[in-house]
Design a protein around this motif. Structure first.
Motif, PDB file in Angstrom:
ATOM      1  N   ARG A 195      30.069 -62.226  30.362  1.00 51.44           N
ATOM      2  CA  ARG A 195      31.520 -62.031  30.456  1.00 51.44           C
ATOM      3  C   ARG A 195      31.936 -60.717  29.799  1.00 51.44           C
ATOM      4  NH1 ARG A 195      31.660 -67.604  29.199  1.00 51.44           N
ATOM      5  NH2 ARG A 195      32.141 -67.112  27.018  1.00 51.44           N
ATOM      6  N   TYR A 196      31.299 -60.392  28.686  1.00 49.76           N
ATOM      7  CA  TYR A 196      31.633 -59.133  27.997  1.00 49.76           C
ATOM      8  C   TYR A 196      31.318 -57.939  28.904  1.00 49.76           C
ATOM      9  CZ  TYR A 196      31.822 -55.489  24.452  1.00 49.76           C
ATOM     10  OH  TYR A 196      32.154 -54.347  23.757  1.00 49.76           O
ATOM     11  N   LEU A 197      30.154 -57.959  29.539  1.00 52.19           N
ATOM     12  CA  LEU A 197      29.775 -56.864  30.428  1.00 52.19           C
ATOM     13  C   LEU A 197      30.702 -56.790  31.632  1.00 52.19           C
ATOM     14  CD1 LEU A 197      25.882 -57.213  30.347  1.00 52.19           C
ATOM     15  CD2 LEU A 197      27.277 -55.477  29.203  1.00 52.19           C
ATOM     16  N   GLN A 198      31.126 -57.933  32.145  1.00 55.59           N
ATOM     17  CA  GLN A 198      32.042 -57.945  33.289  1.00 55.59           C
ATOM     18  C   GLN A 198      33.384 -57.299  32.949  1.00 55.59           C
ATOM     19  OE1 GLN A 198      32.204 -62.112  34.273  1.00 55.59           O
ATOM     20  NE2 GLN A 198      30.024 -62.175  34.768  1.00 55.59           N
ATOM     21  N   ARG A 199      33.821 -57.448  31.685  1.00 55.79           N
ATOM     22  CA  ARG A 199      35.108 -56.871  31.276  1.00 55.79           C
ATOM     23  C   ARG A 199      34.991 -55.414  30.832  1.00 55.79           C
ATOM     24  NH1 ARG A 199      35.540 -61.751  28.302  1.00 55.79           N
ATOM     25  NH2 ARG A 199      35.286 -60.586  26.367  1.00 55.79           N
ATOM     26  N   HIS A 200      33.809 -54.992  30.392  1.00 56.87           N
ATOM     27  CA  HIS A 200      33.666 -53.674  29.775  1.00 56.87           C
ATOM     28  C   HIS A 200      32.664 -52.776  30.492  1.00 56.87           C
ATOM     29  CE1 HIS A 200      35.976 -54.910  26.181  1.00 56.87           C
ATOM     30  NE2 HIS A 200      35.386 -56.076  26.350  1.00 56.87           N
ATOM     31  N   PHE A 201      32.349 -53.074  31.766  1.00 56.25           N
ATOM     32  CA  PHE A 201      31.327 -52.293  32.457  1.00 56.25           C
ATOM     33  C   PHE A 201      31.704 -50.824  32.587  1.00 56.25           C
ATOM     34  CE2 PHE A 201      34.116 -53.656  35.903  1.00 56.25           C
ATOM     35  CZ  PHE A 201      34.254 -52.489  36.643  1.00 56.25           C
ATOM     36  N   ALA A 202      33.008 -50.506  32.580  1.00 56.06           N
ATOM     37  CA  ALA A 202      33.450 -49.118  32.730  1.00 56.06           C
ATOM     38  C   ALA A 202      33.329 -48.336  31.421  1.00 56.06           C
ATOM     39  CB  ALA A 202      34.894 -49.069  33.232  1.00 56.06           C
ATOM     40  N   GLU A 203      33.003 -49.016  30.331  1.00 53.74           N
ATOM     41  CA  GLU A 203      32.882 -48.364  29.037  1.00 53.74           C
ATOM     42  C   GLU A 203      31.425 -48.055  28.736  1.00 53.74           C
ATOM     43  OE1 GLU A 203      34.731 -50.938  26.192  1.00 53.74           O
ATOM     44  OE2 GLU A 203      36.439 -51.337  27.514  1.00 53.74           O
ATOM     45  N   ARG A 204      31.198 -47.317  27.655  1.00 55.69           N
ATOM     46  CA  ARG A 204      29.835 -47.023  27.226  1.00 55.69           C
ATOM     47  C   ARG A 204      29.308 -48.239  26.466  1.00 55.69           C
ATOM     48  NH1 ARG A 204      27.840 -41.816  23.607  1.00 55.69           N
ATOM     49  NH2 ARG A 204      25.596 -42.251  23.732  1.00 55.69           N
ATOM     50  N   VAL A 205      28.434 -48.991  27.098  1.00 51.68           N
ATOM     51  CA  VAL A 205      27.927 -50.239  26.525  1.00 51.68           C
ATOM     52  C   VAL A 205      26.460 -50.063  26.151  1.00 51.68           C
ATOM     53  CG1 VAL A 205      27.517 -52.688  26.917  1.00 51.68           C
ATOM     54  CG2 VAL A 205      29.518 -51.590  27.933  1.00 51.68           C
ATOM     55  N   ARG A 206      26.131 -50.415  24.905  1.00 52.87           N
ATOM     56  CA  ARG A 206      24.740 -50.397  24.447  1.00 52.87           C
ATOM     57  C   ARG A 206      24.269 -51.828  24.220  1.00 52.87           C
ATOM     58  NH1 ARG A 206      24.232 -46.388  19.455  1.00 52.87           N
ATOM     59  NH2 ARG A 206      22.342 -47.675  19.270  1.00 52.87           N
ATOM     60  N   VAL A 207      23.118 -52.151  24.767  1.00 48.23           N
ATOM     61  CA  VAL A 207      22.614 -53.517  24.680  1.00 48.23           C
ATOM     62  C   VAL A 207      22.397 -53.935  23.236  1.00 48.23           C
ATOM     63  CG1 VAL A 207      20.717 -55.057  25.327  1.00 48.23           C
ATOM     64  CG2 VAL A 207      21.568 -53.383  26.965  1.00 48.23           C
ATOM     65  N   ASP A 208      21.900 -53.020  22.386  1.00 48.94           N
ATOM     66  CA  ASP A 208      21.660 -53.392  20.991  1.00 48.94           C
ATOM     67  C   ASP A 208      22.960 -53.701  20.264  1.00 48.94           C
ATOM     68  OD1 ASP A 208      22.424 -50.749  21.212  1.00 48.94           O
ATOM     69  OD2 ASP A 208      21.276 -50.078  19.470  1.00 48.94           O
ATOM     70  N   LYS A 209      24.039 -52.973  20.596  1.00 47.83           N
ATOM     71  CA  LYS A 209      25.333 -53.236  19.976  1.00 47.83           C
ATOM     72  C   LYS A 209      25.929 -54.546  20.478  1.00 47.83           C
ATOM     73  CE  LYS A 209      25.636 -49.626  17.345  1.00 47.83           C
ATOM     74  NZ  LYS A 209      25.622 -49.778  15.865  1.00 47.83           N
ATOM     75  N   LEU A 210      25.719 -54.846  21.755  1.00 47.71           N
ATOM     76  CA  LEU A 210      26.192 -56.117  22.302  1.00 47.71           C
ATOM     77  C   LEU A 210      25.466 -57.280  21.631  1.00 47.71           C
ATOM     78  CD1 LEU A 210      27.738 -57.875  24.284  1.00 47.71           C
ATOM     79  CD2 LEU A 210      26.025 -57.336  26.030  1.00 47.71           C
ATOM     80  N   ALA A 211      24.150 -57.153  21.453  1.00 50.73           N
ATOM     81  CA  ALA A 211      23.382 -58.199  20.778  1.00 50.73           C
ATOM     82  C   ALA A 211      23.870 -58.375  19.340  1.00 50.73           C
ATOM     83  CB  ALA A 211      21.897 -57.847  20.794  1.00 50.73           C
ATOM     84  N   GLU A 212      24.153 -57.256  18.670  1.00 50.67           N
ATOM     85  CA  GLU A 212      24.657 -57.315  17.295  1.00 50.67           C
ATOM     86  C   GLU A 212      26.006 -58.011  17.246  1.00 50.67           C
ATOM     87  OE1 GLU A 212      26.164 -54.113  13.929  1.00 50.67           O
ATOM     88  OE2 GLU A 212      24.545 -53.525  15.292  1.00 50.67           O
ATOM     89  N   LYS A 213      26.854 -57.747  18.238  1.00 49.45           N
ATOM     90  CA  LYS A 213      28.179 -58.372  18.291  1.00 49.45           C
ATOM     91  C   LYS A 213      28.058 -59.884  18.434  1.00 49.45           C
ATOM     92  CE  LYS A 213      32.495 -58.125  21.001  1.00 49.45           C
ATOM     93  NZ  LYS A 213      33.391 -57.648  19.925  1.00 49.45           N
ATOM     94  N   ILE A 214      27.071 -60.323  19.216  1.00 50.24           N
ATOM     95  CA  ILE A 214      26.865 -61.750  19.428  1.00 50.24           C
ATOM     96  C   ILE A 214      26.209 -62.392  18.216  1.00 50.24           C
ATOM     97  CG2 ILE A 214      25.687 -63.454  20.884  1.00 50.24           C
ATOM     98  CD1 ILE A 214      25.929 -61.465  23.179  1.00 50.24           C
ATOM     99  N   GLY A 215      25.344 -61.610  17.532  1.00 54.22           N
ATOM    100  CA  GLY A 215      24.678 -62.136  16.350  1.00 54.22           C
ATOM    101  C   GLY A 215      23.210 -62.463  16.572  1.00 54.22           C
ATOM    102  N   ILE A 216      22.595 -61.831  17.603  1.00 53.88           N
ATOM    103  CA  ILE A 216      21.177 -62.055  17.875  1.00 53.88           C
ATOM    104  C   ILE A 216      20.495 -60.698  18.032  1.00 53.88           C
ATOM    105  CG2 ILE A 216      21.536 -64.302  18.950  1.00 53.88           C
ATOM    106  CD1 ILE A 216      21.356 -62.987  21.664  1.00 53.88           C
ATOM    107  N   SER A 217      19.161 -60.697  18.125  1.00 49.90           N
ATOM    108  CA  SER A 217      18.432 -59.446  18.273  1.00 49.90           C
ATOM    109  C   SER A 217      18.479 -58.963  19.719  1.00 49.90           C
ATOM    110  CB  SER A 217      16.969 -59.630  17.846  1.00 49.90           C
ATOM    111  OG  SER A 217      16.281 -60.466  18.773  1.00 49.90           O
TER     112      SER A 217
END
Length: 323
Positions: free
Chosen positions: A195-217
């Protein structure tokens, strides 16, 4: 020794509680994260929005009244009520001119947030619920706002605050459900990330930062994505961007550069490279093939009406994939 301690001493052999039976359920309930909170005595007519949030935001009205707009719906809300703003939803709210709101609010996110809000009784069609324990929430949030550092002790205290607020909300809800109704932890992580990627695909998204936001590696998130979707988070993001870009190419006259930016690519050349890898043709050729196909269909329909037997050409494979 006080009388209370004496009583506890006499009952010490009875003061035991086994929580092991609920550990499994708690392990399946991903944590919530407190993003911010606040308390405000609104001035007459104070308003906020229209605005779209990236997280859940809950307002608990302690006194006064006002209006809350959620899409086309409008709700008049007074004391001892609460209203929920969903991520990705455009909302507007305004305090009454004569009897303005006094409320507290809390912003939060987490893989289990949506299911918990549903358990409490919220839906997008019914984002307003009665709640009479506002003062208890107010006290909890006031303590949370006294935290000024990010040392580990206070990180745990902040997490305890959001958990206590949820406990108060669930306790005051008429929609109690067993925790087993909450999705498994792994599915919740992937669903939240998707869902996060669906809302923010137009932004600069880093997988490691997304994992950190969720709380996993990062590696764990990649593994979960491959298990649930068959592709990596980065590949999922590229699919979202390419789907958006192909739609813009077919349905608008926007420039390639503009579509690249809207699809999350600052470099139009990189965008064209990714697009050609997926569809086999450049963005410009993709648009031209589709428009030529439409023109051919129109001519074919016209000639069929005139009695012609000309065959309708097929849509190019690159365009057919997205249509």
């Amino acid at each position: 020794m006080s009388k209370q301690l004496e009583r506890y001493a006499k009952e010490s052999d009875k003061l035991f509680k086994d929580f092991a039976s609920i550990h499994r359920t708690l392990e399946e309930l991903p944590p919530l994260y407190l993003d911010y909170c606040g308390i405000e005595e609104c001035s007459p007519g104070h308003s906020f929005g229209p605005y779209i949030r990236d997280e859940y935001v809950l307002h608990i009205v302690l006194d006064g009244k006002g209006v809350f707009r959620n899409g086309k719906d409008c709700f008049e809300i007074g004391a001892d009520n609460m209203f929920l703003i969903y991520p990705g939803e455009e909302t507007f709210y305004k305090a009454d001119e004569l009897d303005p709101w006094y409320y507290c609010w809390i912003g939060f996110h987490g893989a289990s947030a949506g299911q918990l809000m549903e358990n409490i009784g919220f839906t997008k069609c019914n984002p307003v619920l009665p709640f009479a324990e506002g003062n208890a929430v107010l006290e909890t949030l006031h303590k949370a706002m006294q935290i000024e550092t990010d040392i580990l002790t206070e990180v745990f205290f902040r997490r305890a605050c959001i958990n206590k607020v949820m406990a108060l909300l669930l306790n005051g809800s008429a929609h109690h459900r067993v925790l087993g109704s909450v999705p498994s932890q792994e599915f919740s992580y992937t669903a939240y990330a998707a869902r996060y990627l669906q809302r923010h695909f137009a932004e600069r998204v880093r997988v490691d930062k997304l994992a950190e936001k969720i709380g996993i590696s990062r590696s764990y998130l990649v593994r979960l994505f491959r298990e649930h979707f068959g592709i990596s988070p980065q590949e999922y993001l590229i699919q979202l961007r390419m789907t958006h870009a192909s739609g813009c190419l077919l349905l608008t006259d926007d420039s390639i550069r503009s579509i690249a930016l809207e699809s999350g690519y600052q470099d139009p050349l990189a965008f064209s490279r990714y697009f050609k890898q997926r569809f086999g043709v450049s963005p410009r050729m993709y648009r031209e093939q589709y428009r030529q196909t439409v023109e051919d269909r129109v001519r074919s329909d016209t000639s069929h009406q005139d009695g012609s037997s000309e065959q309708v050409p097929q849509i190019p494979a690159a365009a057919e994939e997205e249509l």
